[in-house]
Structure formats: C-alpha cells, structure tokens
Write a protein that holds these residues in place. Structure first.
Motif: not given
Length: 140
Positions: A18, A22, A26, A33
C-alpha cells in the motif's frame, strides 16, 4: 543493480504494498484511491521488490493472468528494477501453468513492455483518466 524480487503475502505485507502504490499511483499519478484498491487484492499474487531491506516496488498477478499495479518508487527508478519485477511475475505465471499473460499498460510505458516481450493489442483506452493499451505476452 540486482534486487530481490519475491512473491508477497497480501495479508502480512499489505502495508509495504500500500505504501508503494499510494506514493506512485495516488500521490504521483493522481489516481483516485477508490480506483486504486479493488476486489482483486485478496485473490491476486502480489510481489515486492527490495533494495537492501527496503521495499521499493510492487506488482501483482491476478487469477486471470493479468499483470497489474506495477510500481517502482521514484527514488529507485532507472536501475532496471521494473524489468526485474516484470520478469519475476512472468516467470511465476509460467510456473503456475499460464500460457500467456496480459496487462493494461500506461501508454507512456508501452516501450518498456515491448522490450519485455509484450505485444500491443487493440485501441488506446482510458483508466483513471490515463491512456492505456492492452498488451499480451506468450510464455513459451
């Protein structure tokens, strides 16, 4: 640079996975997300790339043979780690009995995947407002 690329356990290592996704998808690429995290996480085989003992890359292989969510942290790019990751995923898929794998490449990365034996198929399409092309690689 030779890095360690290995299969990862989603349940035990999702924090590392993650963190990388991320940062790359993201934050850097502005993927929402809610589009980044999907119902394929638990059923896919994930992979992590380590530079020393630090996880700097990730990718996954879905049950359908789709390679996806490949990401290398900005600080670790340009060292061949993406190619090592892709090779490890394809080698794993071959061992699992897949005859081919496919992916949705971001258009700017098409050349990277062509160098790794993938062939473009079809028209450009958009995912998360980013142009993509479907690509396939036979695993002989």
């Amino acid at each position: 640079m030779a890095a360690l690329v290995r299969p990862a356990d989603w349940q035990k290592e999702q924090e590392s996975i993650r963190t990388i996704r991320e940062a790359v998808f993201v934050q850097e690429q502005k993927v929402p997300a809610d589009l980044e995290w999907d119902n394929q996480e638990e059923s896919s085989q994930h992979f992590l790339v380590f530079n020393g003992d630090v996880a700097v890359g990730t990718g996954r292989l879905s049950k359908s043979g789709k390679v996806g969510r490949m990401a290398i942290m900005p600080s670790a790019r340009g060292k061949g780690l993406g190619a090592q990751l892709l090779k490890a995923i394809c080698d794993f898929a071959k061992l699992q009995g897949f005859r081919s794998v496919y992916l949705h490449a971001q258009q700017h990365a098409e050349g990277f995947y062509i160098r790794s034996g993938f062939i473009p198929e079809g028209e450009t399409f958009y995912e998360a407002n980013i142009p993509h092309i479907k690509m396939i690689r036979q695993l002989h």
